[in-house]
Design a protein around this motif. Structure first.
Motif, mmCIF file in Angstrom:
data_model
loop_
_atom_site.group_PDB
_atom_site.id
_atom_site.type_symbol
_atom_site.label_atom_id
_atom_site.label_comp_id
_atom_site.label_asym_id
_atom_site.label_seq_id
_atom_site.Cartn_x
_atom_site.Cartn_y
_atom_site.Cartn_z
ATOM 1 N N ALA A 147 0.831 -1.212 0.000
ATOM 2 C CA ALA A 147 0.000 0.000 0.000
ATOM 3 C C ALA A 147 0.863 1.259 0.000
ATOM 4 O O ALA A 147 2.008 1.245 0.451
ATOM 5 C CB ALA A 147 -0.910 0.001 1.224
ATOM 6 N N ALA A 148 0.298 2.325 -0.503
ATOM 7 C CA ALA A 148 0.883 3.674 -0.463
ATOM 8 C C ALA A 148 2.272 3.778 -1.076
ATOM 9 O O ALA A 148 3.172 4.382 -0.491
ATOM 10 C CB ALA A 148 0.887 4.181 0.974
ATOM 11 N N PRO A 149 2.491 3.248 -2.292
ATOM 12 C CA PRO A 149 3.827 3.336 -2.883
ATOM 13 C C PRO A 149 4.261 4.765 -3.177
ATOM 14 O O PRO A 149 5.446 5.053 -3.272
ATOM 15 C CB PRO A 149 3.704 2.516 -4.170
ATOM 16 N N TRP A 150 3.336 5.683 -3.316
ATOM 17 C CA TRP A 150 3.657 7.079 -3.567
ATOM 18 C C TRP A 150 4.017 7.827 -2.286
ATOM 19 O O TRP A 150 4.559 8.911 -2.327
ATOM 20 C CB TRP A 150 2.491 7.772 -4.266
ATOM 21 N N VAL A 151 3.716 7.226 -1.125
ATOM 22 C CA VAL A 151 3.990 7.867 0.156
ATOM 23 C C VAL A 151 5.261 7.320 0.804
ATOM 24 O O VAL A 151 6.031 8.067 1.402
ATOM 25 C CB VAL A 151 2.790 7.689 1.117
ATOM 26 N N ILE A 152 5.505 6.020 0.685
ATOM 27 C CA ILE A 152 6.664 5.366 1.297
ATOM 28 C C ILE A 152 7.378 4.561 0.215
ATOM 29 O O ILE A 152 6.760 3.735 -0.452
ATOM 30 C CB ILE A 152 6.245 4.392 2.416
ATOM 31 N N GLN A 153 8.668 4.780 0.069
ATOM 32 C CA GLN A 153 9.402 4.010 -0.937
ATOM 33 C C GLN A 153 9.412 2.528 -0.578
ATOM 34 O O GLN A 153 9.121 2.153 0.554
ATOM 35 C CB GLN A 153 10.821 4.528 -1.093
ATOM 36 N N SER A 154 9.759 1.704 -1.525
ATOM 37 C CA SER A 154 9.739 0.256 -1.324
ATOM 38 C C SER A 154 10.885 -0.245 -0.447
ATOM 39 O O SER A 154 10.731 -1.208 0.282
ATOM 40 C CB SER A 154 9.801 -0.462 -2.667
ATOM 41 N N TYR A 155 12.045 0.402 -0.532
ATOM 42 C CA TYR A 155 13.218 -0.075 0.205
ATOM 43 C C TYR A 155 13.323 0.600 1.560
ATOM 44 O O TYR A 155 13.245 1.820 1.673
ATOM 45 C CB TYR A 155 14.486 0.157 -0.612
ATOM 46 N N ILE A 156 13.529 -0.240 2.570
ATOM 47 C CA ILE A 156 13.653 0.227 3.951
ATOM 48 C C ILE A 156 15.048 -0.159 4.438
ATOM 49 O O ILE A 156 15.426 -1.339 4.396
ATOM 50 C CB ILE A 156 12.597 -0.442 4.872
ATOM 51 N N ASP A 157 15.817 0.827 4.901
ATOM 52 C CA ASP A 157 17.130 0.556 5.481
ATOM 53 C C ASP A 157 16.949 0.328 6.974
ATOM 54 O O ASP A 157 16.270 1.099 7.653
ATOM 55 C CB ASP A 157 18.075 1.732 5.244
ATOM 56 N N VAL A 158 17.566 -0.753 7.468
ATOM 57 C CA VAL A 158 17.404 -1.147 8.865
ATOM 58 C C VAL A 158 18.766 -1.261 9.521
ATOM 59 O O VAL A 158 19.705 -1.823 8.942
ATOM 60 C CB VAL A 158 16.674 -2.506 8.967
ATOM 61 N N GLU A 159 18.875 -0.712 10.728
ATOM 62 C CA GLU A 159 20.072 -0.872 11.546
ATOM 63 C C GLU A 159 19.642 -1.471 12.872
ATOM 64 O O GLU A 159 18.764 -0.932 13.545
ATOM 65 C CB GLU A 159 20.768 0.466 11.782
ATOM 66 N N LEU A 160 20.241 -2.589 13.225
ATOM 67 C CA LEU A 160 19.945 -3.255 14.484
ATOM 68 C C LEU A 160 21.060 -2.960 15.470
ATOM 69 O O LEU A 160 22.235 -3.193 15.169
ATOM 70 C CB LEU A 160 19.843 -4.767 14.273
ATOM 71 N N ALA A 161 20.705 -2.435 16.625
ATOM 72 C CA ALA A 161 21.656 -2.219 17.716
ATOM 73 C C ALA A 161 21.225 -3.161 18.825
ATOM 74 O O ALA A 161 20.165 -2.975 19.430
ATOM 75 C CB ALA A 161 21.625 -0.768 18.178
ATOM 76 N N VAL A 162 22.022 -4.209 19.042
ATOM 77 C CA VAL A 162 21.601 -5.288 19.938
ATOM 78 C C VAL A 162 22.641 -5.518 21.024
ATOM 79 O O VAL A 162 23.834 -5.662 20.730
ATOM 80 C CB VAL A 162 21.383 -6.600 19.154
ATOM 81 N N ALA A 163 22.181 -5.567 22.266
ATOM 82 C CA ALA A 163 23.024 -5.913 23.408
ATOM 83 C C ALA A 163 22.713 -7.362 23.794
ATOM 84 O O ALA A 163 21.563 -7.706 24.056
ATOM 85 C CB ALA A 163 22.739 -4.981 24.571
ATOM 86 N N PHE A 164 23.765 -8.179 23.794
ATOM 87 C CA PHE A 164 23.636 -9.571 24.212
ATOM 88 C C PHE A 164 24.319 -9.737 25.550
ATOM 89 O O PHE A 164 25.428 -9.251 25.760
ATOM 90 C CB PHE A 164 24.315 -10.516 23.199
ATOM 91 N N VAL A 165 23.636 -10.412 26.474
ATOM 92 C CA VAL A 165 24.192 -10.701 27.786
ATOM 93 C C VAL A 165 24.159 -12.212 27.993
ATOM 94 O O VAL A 165 23.286 -12.897 27.454
ATOM 95 C CB VAL A 165 23.413 -9.972 28.917
ATOM 96 N N PRO A 166 25.127 -12.744 28.755
ATOM 97 C CA PRO A 166 25.148 -14.195 28.973
ATOM 98 C C PRO A 166 23.881 -14.661 29.687
ATOM 99 O O PRO A 166 23.337 -13.934 30.544
ATOM 100 C CB PRO A 166 26.369 -14.426 29.851
ATOM 101 N N TYR A 167 23.415 -15.860 29.351
ATOM 102 C CA TYR A 167 22.322 -16.459 30.107
ATOM 103 C C TYR A 167 22.820 -16.715 31.515
ATOM 104 O O TYR A 167 23.968 -17.084 31.720
ATOM 105 C CB TYR A 167 21.877 -17.790 29.485
#
Length: 169
Positions: A147-167
């Motif tokens: 939906a809404a191709p004229w409002v939002i482009q098709s390609y989305i750039d994503v950056e994940l910032a993830v903190a991992f801690v030991p179980y």
């Protein structure tokens, strides 16, 4: 954007995502060429490392998508776009191998699963765990969000910032 990081994995280990310190940031071109930015919290996830390979899982909370504009956020959550009532989360499962700087896996959005590679850009080890930044670009049309191709482009750039801690043992 920085070059991919070279990550030397421990031989073994199990880590969980620290949700309060982890998020996905996204950006897309919007109407009239302006950039829309937003975040999606990472609800849960894990990394299990064995013999130089890491199995990665993550779940993102689409109900909490935020762009700083309540009207836009409501529209993103609507049945017309992400349909959060039917598809409340995004999931990712993948594998990281010692010889590359990426995680290859499957991203599921809007009920559609697509092969997706995450490029690992930064890795910071510290006594409390590991912080990782990874990036990817997705085409929302592959997930049935058309939906809404004229409002939002098709390609989305994503950056994940993830903190991992030991179980905890």
């Amino acid at each position: 954007m920085s070059a991919p990081a070279i990550l030397e994995l421990p031989v073994r280990g199990a880590y969980r995502v620290a949700p309060t310190r982890s998020e996905a940031r996204f950006r897309a071109r919007g109407l009239f060429g302006h950039t829309v930015r937003g975040t999606i919290p990472i609800r849960s996830g894990s990394v299990t490392i064995r013999d130089g390979r890491a199995e990665v899982t993550a779940e993102l909370d689409l109900a909490a998508v935020a762009t700083g504009n309540r009207r836009r956020d409501k529209d993103l959550r609507s049945p017309r776009l992400l349909d959060v009532a039917r598809f409340p989360s995004i999931t990712y499962t993948g594998t990281f191998a010692q010889e590359r700087s990426s995680v290859r896996g499957t991203l599921t959005v809007h009920g559609e699963s697509v092969s997706t590679t995450l490029d690992v850009r930064e890795v910071h080890r510290h006594p409390g765990g590991v912080d990782v930044v990874a990036t990817t670009r997705v085409d929302r049309r592959e997930f049935g969000v058309t939906a809404a191709p004229w409002v939002i482009q098709s390609y989305i750039d994503v950056e994940l910032a993830v903190a991992f801690v030991p179980y905890e043992d």
